[in-house]
Each structure stands twice: as C-alpha cells, then as structure tokens.
Design a protein around this motif. Sequence first.
Motif, PDB file in Angstrom:
ATOM      1  N   TYR A  33       0.838  -1.203   0.000  1.00  0.00           N
ATOM      2  CA  TYR A  33       0.000   0.000   0.000  1.00  0.00           C
ATOM      3  C   TYR A  33       0.870   1.249   0.000  1.00  0.00           C
ATOM      4  O   TYR A  33       0.643   2.185  -0.763  1.00  0.00           O
ATOM      5  CB  TYR A  33      -0.929  -0.006   1.222  1.00  0.00           C
ATOM      6  CG  TYR A  33      -1.698   1.270   1.385  1.00  0.00           C
ATOM      7  CD1 TYR A  33      -2.844   1.509   0.644  1.00  0.00           C
ATOM      8  CD2 TYR A  33      -1.273   2.259   2.280  1.00  0.00           C
ATOM      9  CE1 TYR A  33      -3.559   2.691   0.778  1.00  0.00           C
ATOM     10  CE2 TYR A  33      -1.970   3.438   2.423  1.00  0.00           C
ATOM     11  CZ  TYR A  33      -3.115   3.649   1.670  1.00  0.00           C
ATOM     12  OH  TYR A  33      -3.804   4.829   1.810  1.00  0.00           O
ATOM     13  N   MET A  34       1.878   1.264   0.869  1.00  0.00           N
ATOM     14  CA  MET A  34       2.780   2.416   0.952  1.00  0.00           C
ATOM     15  C   MET A  34       3.496   2.638  -0.380  1.00  0.00           C
ATOM     16  O   MET A  34       3.586   3.770  -0.854  1.00  0.00           O
ATOM     17  CB  MET A  34       3.799   2.219   2.080  1.00  0.00           C
ATOM     18  CG  MET A  34       3.208   2.236   3.471  1.00  0.00           C
ATOM     19  SD  MET A  34       2.506   3.827   3.936  1.00  0.00           S
ATOM     20  CE  MET A  34       3.958   4.849   3.998  1.00  0.00           C
TER      21      MET A  34
ATOM     22  N   THR B 181       8.012   0.643  -6.348  1.00  0.00           N
ATOM     23  CA  THR B 181       7.704  -0.785  -6.229  1.00  0.00           C
ATOM     24  C   THR B 181       7.727  -1.201  -4.763  1.00  0.00           C
ATOM     25  O   THR B 181       8.359  -0.537  -3.917  1.00  0.00           O
ATOM     26  CB  THR B 181       8.724  -1.642  -7.003  1.00  0.00           C
ATOM     27  OG1 THR B 181      10.006  -1.476  -6.389  1.00  0.00           O
ATOM     28  CG2 THR B 181       8.774  -1.257  -8.469  1.00  0.00           C
ATOM     29  N   GLN B 182       7.081  -2.318  -4.495  1.00  0.00           N
ATOM     30  CA  GLN B 182       7.050  -2.834  -3.122  1.00  0.00           C
ATOM     31  C   GLN B 182       8.458  -3.212  -2.669  1.00  0.00           C
ATOM     32  O   GLN B 182       8.825  -2.971  -1.535  1.00  0.00           O
ATOM     33  CB  GLN B 182       6.100  -4.035  -3.031  1.00  0.00           C
ATOM     34  CG  GLN B 182       5.841  -4.531  -1.613  1.00  0.00           C
ATOM     35  CD  GLN B 182       6.857  -5.541  -1.133  1.00  0.00           C
ATOM     36  OE1 GLN B 182       7.446  -6.281  -1.924  1.00  0.00           O
ATOM     37  NE2 GLN B 182       7.095  -5.568   0.164  1.00  0.00           N
ATOM     38  N   SER B 183       9.261  -3.744  -3.576  1.00  0.00           N
ATOM     39  CA  SER B 183      10.622  -4.136  -3.193  1.00  0.00           C
ATOM     40  C   SER B 183      11.476  -2.903  -2.863  1.00  0.00           C
ATOM     41  O   SER B 183      12.298  -2.946  -1.947  1.00  0.00           O
ATOM     42  CB  SER B 183      11.282  -4.979  -4.280  1.00  0.00           C
ATOM     43  OG  SER B 183      11.395  -4.248  -5.477  1.00  0.00           O
ATOM     44  N   THR B 184      11.281  -1.820  -3.592  1.00  0.00           N
ATOM     45  CA  THR B 184      12.011  -0.579  -3.271  1.00  0.00           C
ATOM     46  C   THR B 184      11.582  -0.061  -1.902  1.00  0.00           C
ATOM     47  O   THR B 184      12.416   0.333  -1.085  1.00  0.00           O
ATOM     48  CB  THR B 184      11.767   0.491  -4.355  1.00  0.00           C
ATOM     49  OG1 THR B 184      12.212  -0.013  -5.612  1.00  0.00           O
ATOM     50  CG2 THR B 184      12.491   1.785  -4.026  1.00  0.00           C
ATOM     51  N   TYR B 185      10.281  -0.103  -1.656  1.00  0.00           N
ATOM     52  CA  TYR B 185       9.798   0.356  -0.346  1.00  0.00           C
ATOM     53  C   TYR B 185      10.349  -0.534   0.768  1.00  0.00           C
ATOM     54  O   TYR B 185      10.782  -0.044   1.811  1.00  0.00           O
ATOM     55  CB  TYR B 185       8.261   0.373  -0.287  1.00  0.00           C
ATOM     56  CG  TYR B 185       7.790   0.880   1.046  1.00  0.00           C
ATOM     57  CD1 TYR B 185       7.725   2.245   1.298  1.00  0.00           C
ATOM     58  CD2 TYR B 185       7.477   0.011   2.078  1.00  0.00           C
ATOM     59  CE1 TYR B 185       7.357   2.723   2.541  1.00  0.00           C
ATOM     60  CE2 TYR B 185       7.105   0.477   3.323  1.00  0.00           C
ATOM     61  CZ  TYR B 185       7.046   1.833   3.547  1.00  0.00           C
ATOM     62  OH  TYR B 185       6.697   2.300   4.779  1.00  0.00           O
ATOM     63  N   GLN B 186      10.389  -1.843   0.527  1.00  0.00           N
ATOM     64  CA  GLN B 186      10.920  -2.771   1.523  1.00  0.00           C
ATOM     65  C   GLN B 186      12.375  -2.447   1.824  1.00  0.00           C
ATOM     66  O   GLN B 186      12.798  -2.489   2.971  1.00  0.00           O
ATOM     67  CB  GLN B 186      10.763  -4.215   1.012  1.00  0.00           C
ATOM     68  CG  GLN B 186      11.157  -5.299   1.997  1.00  0.00           C
ATOM     69  CD  GLN B 186      12.651  -5.577   2.031  1.00  0.00           C
ATOM     70  OE1 GLN B 186      13.346  -5.491   1.018  1.00  0.00           O
ATOM     71  NE2 GLN B 186      13.150  -5.891   3.203  1.00  0.00           N
TER      72      GLN B 186
END
Length: 142
Positions: free
Chosen positions: A32-33, A40-45
């Motif tokens: 969501y963030m 991307t979700q991986s960048t956010y992670q």
Amino acid sequence: MSPKLTRKEMKLIQCNDEIRRYRNEVCYTQEYMATRLGITQSTYQRIEAGEIKISMDRLIEISRILDKPVELFLRNKDRLIPSIELINVNKREWQLMLNALTQQENRIKELEAKVLRKDKKIEELKYQLGLSQVSTQQKRQD
C-alpha cells in the motif's frame, strides 16, 4: 517548525525503524505504501530495511500518508528533536480535540432539550386525545 538539518542530512535521511513502526501502527502494508509513493514494493521494503536512504521530500510524503508529523521520523541516536516541538504539536491537537468535544457536548444538550420539548408535546397530545376519547365515549352512551 522543522528542526535544522545539515545539507547532507537534507539530501539523505535514514529513519527506517520509525517508518516501519508508524506504518504498522496504522496497519498499512508495504505494498500500500509503495503504491501511494509510486514505487515498487521491493524498493519500499529496501527503505524500511535501511538499505536505501530517502530524501526529505520523500520523508514528507511518507509522513503525510501515515498522518504523522515529519519531526517524529527525524529522531536518531545522535540528535533528538527538542521535545518542546512535539509538545506544541500535541497541544494544538489537544486543543482541537477539546474544541470538537465542546461542540459535540453543546449539540447533545441542544438535542436533549429538543427531545424534552417533543416529549412534553406528546404528553399534551395524549392528554388531549384522552379528553376527546372520554367525550366521544360519553356521546356514545347518550
């Protein structure tokens, strides 16, 4: 009022633990963030893992999504934001909540008074109906 940051700090900020903690508080997923931030979700992670430092602009975006003052994310072991800044924010929020509560209490009093007036009117009408029923019954008996 934002704390004074050096040019280097303004460019890249690492506050992964705070971001993760506040994201978990509001039960948002990393996906969501990432979607809200346009990454991307991986960048956010990787941001939350501390592998990527973020700019102040990105931190402001994150703080808005999480509905938290940006100052909360800028704490670190070397430098704590003076607590008075956070207290001022909390005092303002507290005053807004008190104002909202006062308005709600006033509205409740108005509605209670309105209900009381309606109850009195209902009792008047019942009394009038009771009298008219008695007179109707008397007419039938005559």
